[in-house]
Motif scaffolding. Structure first.
Motif, PDB file in Angstrom:
ATOM      1  N   GLY A  90       0.815  -1.198   0.000  1.00 14.04           N
ATOM      2  CA  GLY A  90       0.000   0.000   0.000  1.00 14.04           C
ATOM      3  C   GLY A  90       0.852   1.252   0.000  1.00 14.04           C
ATOM      4  O   GLY A  90       2.082   1.207   0.164  1.00 14.04           O
ATOM      5  N   ALA A  91       0.202   2.389  -0.157  1.00 14.22           N
ATOM      6  CA  ALA A  91       0.922   3.658  -0.246  1.00 14.22           C
ATOM      7  C   ALA A  91       1.727   3.939   1.025  1.00 14.22           C
ATOM      8  O   ALA A  91       2.908   4.306   0.960  1.00 14.22           O
ATOM      9  N   GLN A  92       1.100   3.775   2.189  1.00 13.89           N
ATOM     10  CA  GLN A  92       1.797   4.050   3.440  1.00 13.89           C
ATOM     11  C   GLN A  92       2.944   3.083   3.670  1.00 13.89           C
ATOM     12  O   GLN A  92       4.029   3.475   4.108  1.00 13.89           O
ATOM     13  N   ALA A  93       2.707   1.786   3.387  1.00 11.83           N
ATOM     14  CA  ALA A  93       3.766   0.797   3.573  1.00 11.83           C
ATOM     15  C   ALA A  93       4.951   1.084   2.669  1.00 11.83           C
ATOM     16  O   ALA A  93       6.122   0.972   3.082  1.00 11.83           O
ATOM     17  N   ALA A  94       4.685   1.469   1.425  1.00 12.39           N
ATOM     18  CA  ALA A  94       5.772   1.781   0.495  1.00 12.39           C
ATOM     19  C   ALA A  94       6.589   2.967   0.985  1.00 12.39           C
ATOM     20  O   ALA A  94       7.830   2.970   0.910  1.00 12.39           O
ATOM     21  N   GLN A  95       5.918   3.986   1.497  1.00 11.49           N
ATOM     22  CA  GLN A  95       6.648   5.148   2.001  1.00 11.49           C
ATOM     23  C   GLN A  95       7.492   4.791   3.222  1.00 11.49           C
ATOM     24  O   GLN A  95       8.623   5.277   3.380  1.00 11.49           O
ATOM     25  N   HIS A  96       6.960   3.933   4.089  1.00 14.76           N
ATOM     26  CA  HIS A  96       7.736   3.521   5.264  1.00 14.76           C
ATOM     27  C   HIS A  96       8.942   2.673   4.869  1.00 14.76           C
ATOM     28  O   HIS A  96       9.996   2.738   5.512  1.00 14.76           O
ATOM     29  N   VAL A  97       8.798   1.859   3.821  1.00 10.47           N
ATOM     30  CA  VAL A  97       9.930   1.065   3.333  1.00 10.47           C
ATOM     31  C   VAL A  97      11.044   1.991   2.845  1.00 10.47           C
ATOM     32  O   VAL A  97      12.230   1.791   3.148  1.00 10.47           O
ATOM     33  N   ILE A  98      10.693   3.013   2.093  1.00 12.40           N
ATOM     34  CA  ILE A  98      11.692   3.956   1.574  1.00 12.40           C
ATOM     35  C   ILE A  98      12.338   4.731   2.715  1.00 12.40           C
ATOM     36  O   ILE A  98      13.565   4.924   2.753  1.00 12.40           O
ATOM     37  N   LYS A  99      11.537   5.177   3.661  1.00 17.13           N
ATOM     38  CA  LYS A  99      12.081   5.919   4.802  1.00 17.13           C
ATOM     39  C   LYS A  99      13.002   5.040   5.632  1.00 17.13           C
ATOM     40  O   LYS A  99      14.048   5.490   6.111  1.00 17.13           O
ATOM     41  N   LYS A 100      12.618   3.757   5.806  1.00 20.02           N
ATOM     42  CA  LYS A 100      13.469   2.835   6.558  1.00 20.02           C
ATOM     43  C   LYS A 100      14.819   2.664   5.870  1.00 20.02           C
ATOM     44  O   LYS A 100      15.871   2.599   6.537  1.00 20.02           O
ATOM     45  N   THR A 101      14.819   2.601   4.553  1.00 26.49           N
ATOM     46  CA  THR A 101      16.062   2.474   3.805  1.00 26.49           C
ATOM     47  C   THR A 101      16.949   3.696   3.992  1.00 26.49           C
ATOM     48  O   THR A 101      18.157   3.576   4.244  1.00 26.49           O
ATOM     49  N   CYS A 102      16.364   4.880   3.895  1.00 24.81           N
ATOM     50  CA  CYS A 102      17.142   6.114   4.081  1.00 24.81           C
ATOM     51  C   CYS A 102      17.683   6.215   5.506  1.00 24.81           C
ATOM     52  O   CYS A 102      18.829   6.649   5.716  1.00 24.81           O
ATOM     53  N   ASP A 103      16.881   5.836   6.479  1.00 23.74           N
ATOM     54  CA  ASP A 103      17.345   5.858   7.870  1.00 23.74           C
ATOM     55  C   ASP A 103      18.517   4.909   8.079  1.00 23.74           C
ATOM     56  O   ASP A 103      19.446   5.198   8.847  1.00 23.74           O
ATOM     57  N   ALA A 104      18.484   3.750   7.412  1.00 26.69           N
ATOM     58  CA  ALA A 104      19.578   2.790   7.544  1.00 26.69           C
ATOM     59  C   ALA A 104      20.877   3.373   6.998  1.00 26.69           C
ATOM     60  O   ALA A 104      21.953   3.198   7.588  1.00 26.69           O
ATOM     61  N   TYR A 105      20.801   4.080   5.872  1.00 24.62           N
ATOM     62  CA  TYR A 105      22.011   4.698   5.318  1.00 24.62           C
ATOM     63  C   TYR A 105      22.489   5.863   6.185  1.00 24.62           C
ATOM     64  O   TYR A 105      23.702   6.101   6.307  1.00 24.62           O
ATOM     65  N   ALA A 106      21.557   6.584   6.791  1.00 31.74           N
ATOM     66  CA  ALA A 106      21.968   7.664   7.706  1.00 31.74           C
ATOM     67  C   ALA A 106      22.702   7.090   8.917  1.00 31.74           C
ATOM     68  O   ALA A 106      23.712   7.649   9.375  1.00 31.74           O
ATOM     69  N   THR A 107      22.210   5.960   9.432  1.00 29.65           N
ATOM     70  CA  THR A 107      22.877   5.310  10.561  1.00 29.65           C
ATOM     71  C   THR A 107      24.254   4.802  10.168  1.00 29.65           C
ATOM     72  O   THR A 107      25.231   4.943  10.920  1.00 29.65           O
ATOM     73  N   LEU A 108      24.351   4.197   8.975  1.00 26.52           N
ATOM     74  CA  LEU A 108      25.649   3.718   8.494  1.00 26.52           C
ATOM     75  C   LEU A 108      26.644   4.861   8.358  1.00 26.52           C
ATOM     76  O   LEU A 108      27.813   4.747   8.762  1.00 26.52           O
ATOM     77  N   LYS A 109      26.192   5.972   7.811  1.00 22.47           N
ATOM     78  CA  LYS A 109      27.075   7.136   7.649  1.00 22.47           C
ATOM     79  C   LYS A 109      27.576   7.638   9.001  1.00 22.47           C
ATOM     80  O   LYS A 109      28.758   7.968   9.158  1.00 22.47           O
ATOM     81  N   ALA A 110      26.688   7.679   9.990  1.00 26.36           N
ATOM     82  CA  ALA A 110      27.085   8.142  11.327  1.00 26.36           C
ATOM     83  C   ALA A 110      28.093   7.180  11.957  1.00 26.36           C
ATOM     84  O   ALA A 110      29.066   7.613  12.598  1.00 26.36           O
ATOM     85  N   ASN A 111      27.878   5.875  11.789  1.00 27.25           N
ATOM     86  CA  ASN A 111      28.811   4.893  12.347  1.00 27.25           C
ATOM     87  C   ASN A 111      30.179   4.976  11.671  1.00 27.25           C
ATOM     88  O   ASN A 111      31.215   4.834  12.330  1.00 27.25           O
ATOM     89  N   LEU A 112      30.190   5.170  10.357  1.00 29.87           N
ATOM     90  CA  LEU A 112      31.463   5.314   9.653  1.00 29.87           C
ATOM     91  C   LEU A 112      32.201   6.565  10.115  1.00 29.87           C
ATOM     92  O   LEU A 112      33.420   6.536  10.332  1.00 29.87           O
ATOM     93  N   LYS A 113      31.471   7.651  10.278  1.00 26.12           N
ATOM     94  CA  LYS A 113      32.094   8.899  10.710  1.00 26.12           C
ATOM     95  C   LYS A 113      32.637   8.801  12.128  1.00 26.12           C
ATOM     96  O   LYS A 113      33.701   9.352  12.441  1.00 26.12           O
TER      97      LYS A 113
END
Length: 414
Positions: free
Chosen positions: A63-86
């Motif tokens: 659904g529309a909401q689930a798809a948006q949450h999937v995309i947001k979860k992906t972006c959050d994961a990359y933000a966390t990875l970037k913070a851990n690398l830094k």
């Protein structure tokens, strides 16, 4: 303040199958979106949504909401990875571990947690049911189990998203609650010093000792049993290992919750603040022999400190963090510092004035005195310092003398 209330879902086999299919579809979609984000170097929510939103809805039937949450979860994961690398948590730049983490797209486990908002999840708290969206349609009347205080928190304070979690075949919902805080006690009658340790989990400046013998013996038993089962490597041994997963962590977490609750209740009852040592980075600063490494690594001082901090913040009890330099070698009566003062793990005997006390109680009294000195020097400010501020140290083992900037007064953010 934000707290997470976890309730256990009790789905029927048909409902559980729908939930499992939903998690798998969402995490497969997140892994695909992660590949697109890595290939196109697009890690922002709205930019990635333009590239992946339609495909996620079409291919995985979300659904529309689930798809948006999937995309947001992906972006959050990359933000966390970037913070851990830094922060250097994944090795130094150029190291094998650093290259491995940064050189490939993030993959999501098939049963990874999935966020739900109020459009996808509705609570019937009085009936202890939830209605939840799945790829098979809306699943209604999913029962859940919760304690009375959890139900009250959900009814009064639930705000925002909830996470659907599958762990060891059991289903949980982690709901975010905005719980009000008590006004901070800006004029404490003193401080309750807490010395954290392994043999004694916590020792207060009032002389109360929360011994860790039972927990340490259980950890040794679990470690020995894990070693035996791993050596056997039979199907039955693997099943037993799976059943005992997280048992040691659950026991330690329960003990830490009880200790934190007791400490905060005592400080609140007596109108005092709580004084803790800033033990940030202690594992990197010490060198241990091999038999001691497992015991030291399983020491959950950070978890206990976090439990004390959030419970104190909720109760309005101020928390001060002090530099732990030489607290175990300093006499609480005369202030004499000498390594020889620490006669053994359990006992302290001052070489200058002859004062004798339990070593951990002496340390907790030093922690209390330092916290009181810091609080009085910053009496006009009760706001905590920024979370990124840490006690600066000179060299690997020596620490500079304590100043007012070494303390983070009041409770830190969760």
């Amino acid at each position: 303040m934000k707290l997470v209330v976890q309730v256990k879902l009790l789905p029927t086999p048909v409902q559980a199958a729908a939930l499992e299919a939903t998690l798998r579809a969402c995490n497969e979609a997140a892994t695909w979106a992660s590949g697109v984000a890595f290939e196109k170097d697009v890690k922002k929510n709205f930019a990635l949504r333009r590239l992946t939103y339609d495909e996620i809805k079409t291919r995985w039937g979300l659904g529309a909401q689930a798809a948006q949450h999937v995309i947001k979860k992906t972006c959050d994961a990359y933000a966390t990875l970037k913070a851990n690398l830094k922060a250097g948590n994944l090795g130094a730049p150029g190291s094998k571990r650093h290259r491995k983490a940064a050189g490939k797209p993030i993959a999501f486990r098939p049963e990874g947690a999935q966020p739900y908002d109020d459009r996808m999840l509705s609570w019937q708290i009085a009936e202890r049911h939830v209605s939840i969206w799945t790829v098979a349609g809306r699943v209604r009347d999913v029962a859940f189990a919760a304690a009375p205080e959890q139900l009250a928190a959900l009814a009064l304070y639930r705000r925002g998203e909830s996470d659907l979690v599958c762990r060891d075949g059991m289903w949980f919902l982690n709901a975010t609650c905005e719980v009000p805080e008590q006004p901070l006690n800006a004029d404490p009658a003193g401080f309750l010093g807490i010395d954290l340790g392994i043999v004694n989990i916590a020792t207060t400046s009032d002389g109360e000792i929360m011994a860790g013998r039972g927990l340490n013996r259980a950890r040794v038993r679990e470690r020995t049993l894990r070693t035996k089962l791993q050596k056997k490597n039979t199907p039955s041994a693997k099943r037993r290992l799976k059943r005992r997963r997280r048992k040691e962590a659950r026991r330690a977490r329960d003990i830490n919750h009880k200790i934190a609750k007791h400490v905060v209740a005592e400080a609140e009852r007596t109108g005092r603040g709580i004084a803790l040592e800033d033990l940030t980075g202690i594992r990197e600063r010490v060198r241990l022999r091999k038999p001691q490494r497992a015991t030291h690594s399983s020491w959950s001082f950070a978890q206990l400190g976090a439990f004390i901090a959030y419970k104190a913040r909720r109760a309005g009890v101020p928390v001060v963090y002090v530099d732990p330099a030489y607290t175990s070698r300093t006499c609480a009566e005369c202030g004499h510092i000498d390594q020889a003062n620490r006669v053994s793990q359990a006992w302290f005997a001052c070489r200058n004035c002859g004062f004798v006390d339990h070593a951990d109680r002496n340390s907790s009294r030093n922690i209390r005195a330092r916290a009181w000195e810091l609080w009085r020097s910053e009496a006009q400010s009760t706001a905590p310092a920024p979370p990124s501020e840490r006690t600066r140290r000179v060299g690997a083992g020596r620490k500079r003398s304590i100043t007012a900037s070494d303390a983070r007064c009041a409770s830190p953010a969760l």
